[in-house]
Design a protein around this motif. Structure first.
Motif, mmCIF file in Angstrom:
data_model
loop_
_atom_site.group_PDB
_atom_site.id
_atom_site.type_symbol
_atom_site.label_atom_id
_atom_site.label_comp_id
_atom_site.label_asym_id
_atom_site.label_seq_id
_atom_site.Cartn_x
_atom_site.Cartn_y
_atom_site.Cartn_z
ATOM 1 N N PRO A 140 0.815 -1.217 0.000
ATOM 2 C CA PRO A 140 0.000 0.000 0.000
ATOM 3 C C PRO A 140 0.849 1.268 0.000
ATOM 4 O O PRO A 140 1.991 1.265 0.458
ATOM 5 C CB PRO A 140 -0.816 -0.122 1.283
ATOM 6 C CG PRO A 140 -0.025 -1.028 2.163
ATOM 7 C CD PRO A 140 0.732 -1.945 1.253
ATOM 8 N N ILE A 141 0.247 2.327 -0.518
ATOM 9 C CA ILE A 141 0.917 3.628 -0.625
ATOM 10 C C ILE A 141 0.043 4.677 0.067
ATOM 11 O O ILE A 141 -1.180 4.678 -0.082
ATOM 12 C CB ILE A 141 1.111 4.034 -2.109
ATOM 13 C CG1 ILE A 141 1.933 2.985 -2.856
ATOM 14 C CG2 ILE A 141 1.721 5.418 -2.249
ATOM 15 C CD1 ILE A 141 3.358 2.865 -2.408
ATOM 16 N N ASP A 142 0.669 5.604 0.767
ATOM 17 C CA ASP A 142 -0.060 6.692 1.409
ATOM 18 C C ASP A 142 -0.627 7.661 0.364
ATOM 19 O O ASP A 142 -0.058 7.819 -0.722
ATOM 20 C CB ASP A 142 0.863 7.493 2.333
ATOM 21 C CG ASP A 142 1.373 6.695 3.517
ATOM 22 O OD1 ASP A 142 0.780 5.645 3.834
ATOM 23 O OD2 ASP A 142 2.367 7.130 4.123
ATOM 24 N N ALA A 143 -1.733 8.302 0.722
ATOM 25 C CA ALA A 143 -2.290 9.387 -0.085
ATOM 26 C C ALA A 143 -1.908 10.702 0.581
ATOM 27 O O ALA A 143 -2.060 10.858 1.799
ATOM 28 C CB ALA A 143 -3.809 9.280 -0.178
ATOM 29 N N ILE A 144 -1.408 11.630 -0.207
ATOM 30 C CA ILE A 144 -1.095 12.964 0.274
ATOM 31 C C ILE A 144 -2.306 13.835 -0.046
ATOM 32 O O ILE A 144 -2.682 13.975 -1.213
ATOM 33 C CB ILE A 144 0.165 13.543 -0.409
ATOM 34 C CG1 ILE A 144 1.347 12.574 -0.301
ATOM 35 C CG2 ILE A 144 0.488 14.921 0.136
ATOM 36 C CD1 ILE A 144 1.797 12.285 1.104
ATOM 37 N N LEU A 145 -2.935 14.395 0.987
ATOM 38 C CA LEU A 145 -4.096 15.270 0.810
ATOM 39 C C LEU A 145 -3.592 16.699 0.693
ATOM 40 O O LEU A 145 -2.854 17.184 1.552
ATOM 41 C CB LEU A 145 -5.061 15.126 1.981
ATOM 42 C CG LEU A 145 -5.517 13.704 2.280
ATOM 43 C CD1 LEU A 145 -6.423 13.666 3.497
ATOM 44 C CD2 LEU A 145 -6.219 13.099 1.082
ATOM 45 N N MET A 146 -3.986 17.363 -0.396
ATOM 46 C CA MET A 146 -3.500 18.706 -0.678
ATOM 47 C C MET A 146 -4.669 19.640 -0.934
ATOM 48 O O MET A 146 -5.755 19.210 -1.323
ATOM 49 C CB MET A 146 -2.572 18.689 -1.906
ATOM 50 C CG MET A 146 -1.388 17.744 -1.771
ATOM 51 S SD MET A 146 -0.327 17.726 -3.241
ATOM 52 C CE MET A 146 0.703 19.154 -2.860
ATOM 53 N N SER A 147 -4.409 20.938 -0.748
ATOM 54 C CA SER A 147 -5.417 21.942 -1.065
ATOM 55 C C SER A 147 -4.739 23.244 -1.475
ATOM 56 O O SER A 147 -3.544 23.435 -1.262
ATOM 57 C CB SER A 147 -6.354 22.185 0.131
ATOM 58 O OG SER A 147 -5.648 22.802 1.189
ATOM 59 N N LYS A 148 -5.562 24.100 -2.055
ATOM 60 C CA LYS A 148 -5.076 25.408 -2.494
ATOM 61 C C LYS A 148 -6.241 26.383 -2.441
ATOM 62 O O LYS A 148 -7.324 26.099 -2.982
ATOM 63 C CB LYS A 148 -4.548 25.321 -3.926
ATOM 64 C CG LYS A 148 -4.158 26.650 -4.528
ATOM 65 C CD LYS A 148 -3.861 26.500 -6.003
ATOM 66 C CE LYS A 148 -3.840 27.863 -6.635
ATOM 67 N NZ LYS A 148 -3.798 27.783 -8.096
ATOM 68 N N ALA A 149 -6.033 27.507 -1.777
ATOM 69 C CA ALA A 149 -7.033 28.562 -1.782
ATOM 70 C C ALA A 149 -7.010 29.247 -3.146
ATOM 71 O O ALA A 149 -5.964 29.332 -3.796
ATOM 72 C CB ALA A 149 -6.745 29.568 -0.665
ATOM 73 N N VAL A 150 -8.143 29.730 -3.571
ATOM 74 C CA VAL A 150 -8.273 30.355 -4.891
ATOM 75 C C VAL A 150 -8.327 31.885 -4.747
ATOM 76 O O VAL A 150 -8.909 32.401 -3.811
ATOM 77 C CB VAL A 150 -9.550 29.845 -5.590
ATOM 78 C CG1 VAL A 150 -9.823 30.607 -6.883
ATOM 79 C CG2 VAL A 150 -9.422 28.363 -5.873
ATOM 80 N N GLY A 151 -7.723 32.568 -5.681
ATOM 81 C CA GLY A 151 -7.843 34.020 -5.766
ATOM 82 C C GLY A 151 -7.182 34.786 -4.648
ATOM 83 O O GLY A 151 -7.674 35.858 -4.275
ATOM 84 N N GLY A 152 -6.107 34.250 -4.097
ATOM 85 C CA GLY A 152 -5.385 34.969 -3.055
ATOM 86 C C GLY A 152 -6.078 34.945 -1.712
ATOM 87 O O GLY A 152 -5.698 35.692 -0.818
ATOM 88 N N GLN A 153 -7.081 34.107 -1.533
ATOM 89 C CA GLN A 153 -7.770 34.020 -0.253
ATOM 90 C C GLN A 153 -6.879 33.299 0.745
ATOM 91 O O GLN A 153 -6.014 32.516 0.365
ATOM 92 C CB GLN A 153 -9.082 33.253 -0.418
ATOM 93 C CG GLN A 153 -10.020 33.917 -1.397
ATOM 94 C CD GLN A 153 -11.214 33.022 -1.706
ATOM 95 O OE1 GLN A 153 -11.525 32.125 -0.953
ATOM 96 N NE2 GLN A 153 -11.876 33.291 -2.811
ATOM 97 N N ASN A 154 -7.113 33.542 2.011
ATOM 98 C CA ASN A 154 -6.356 32.865 3.058
ATOM 99 C C ASN A 154 -6.792 31.413 3.138
ATOM 100 O O ASN A 154 -7.954 31.102 2.958
ATOM 101 C CB ASN A 154 -6.587 33.542 4.425
ATOM 102 C CG ASN A 154 -5.984 34.927 4.472
ATOM 103 O OD1 ASN A 154 -4.992 35.188 3.811
ATOM 104 N ND2 ASN A 154 -6.602 35.800 5.230
ATOM 105 N N ARG A 155 -5.828 30.537 3.436
ATOM 106 C CA ARG A 155 -6.139 29.112 3.630
ATOM 107 C C ARG A 155 -6.935 28.958 4.910
ATOM 108 O O ARG A 155 -6.695 29.630 5.871
ATOM 109 C CB ARG A 155 -4.859 28.285 3.712
ATOM 110 C CG ARG A 155 -4.177 28.165 2.375
ATOM 111 C CD ARG A 155 -2.877 27.411 2.502
ATOM 112 N NE ARG A 155 -3.006 26.140 3.178
ATOM 113 C CZ ARG A 155 -3.212 24.990 2.568
ATOM 114 N NH1 ARG A 155 -3.361 24.954 1.270
ATOM 115 N NH2 ARG A 155 -3.289 23.856 3.236
ATOM 116 N N GLN A 156 -7.886 28.016 4.867
ATOM 117 C CA GLN A 156 -8.699 27.762 6.070
ATOM 118 C C GLN A 156 -8.382 26.420 6.629
ATOM 119 O O GLN A 156 -8.001 25.520 6.008
ATOM 120 C CB GLN A 156 -10.175 27.830 5.708
ATOM 121 C CG GLN A 156 -10.543 29.215 5.228
ATOM 122 C CD GLN A 156 -12.014 29.299 4.817
ATOM 123 O OE1 GLN A 156 -12.763 28.342 4.872
ATOM 124 N NE2 GLN A 156 -12.415 30.466 4.411
#
Length: 156
Positions: A140-156
């Motif tokens: 098995p292989i780990d999943a890396i969960l990623m995100s990106k805020a759009v339009g210069g908004q702050n990450r939540q």
């Protein structure tokens, strides 16, 4: 000449063919998988066709200001030409007007090129889902969960 197009359920065979070339046999999605997903109202599929041949595509689900990238693939002969980046950036511009605030995705920890690609677009690692992907060989292989805020908004 290549152009970005909206993909409908009729493109499921092309999507499955390209997906099978881009991913391993155990990871490849079937025509029925693509048909089922595209028929869902919250799913969007866009692709780039070059002389009628599908060379790159992205499939997302858009709900309540968040878009999850379900899969993204580019034909080997068309890689390193910026097609996936173009798809993602164009889709982000289009969806921002519809309220897109955040991108979400998961990627296999051993997929170094995908991780580098998403990081180059501003995605950040949020967490790890242990042993998420199953491999026929290598365990098995780990999943890396990623995100990106759009339009210069702050990450939540």
């Amino acid at each position: 000449m290549s152009q970005i197009v909206e993909l409908q359920v009729e493109a499921a065979e092309d999507l499955a063919s390209l997906h099978a070339l881009a991913f391993s046999k155990e990871q490849a999605w079937s025509v029925a998988d693509f048909q089922d997903l595209i028929e869902q109202p919250a799913t969007l599929a866009r692709g780039i066709r070059d002389c009628e041949t599908l060379v790159s595509f992205i499939l997302i689900q858009f709900v309540a200001g968040e878009a999850e990238i379900l899969t993204l693939a580019t034909a080997r002969q068309a890689q390193r030409r910026g097609l996936a980046r173009q798809l993602l950036q164009t889709l982000e511009q289009d969806l921002q007007a519809s309220g897109l605030q955040k991108w979400l995705l998961d990627v296999a920890a051993d997929n170094e090129s995908a991780l580098a690609f998403y990081e180059s677009l501003g995605f950040q690692t949020d967490s790890i889902r242990r042993n998420y992907y199953k491999r026929l060989e290598g365990g098995p292989i780990d999943a890396i969960l990623m995100s990106k805020a759009v339009g210069g908004q702050n990450r939540q």
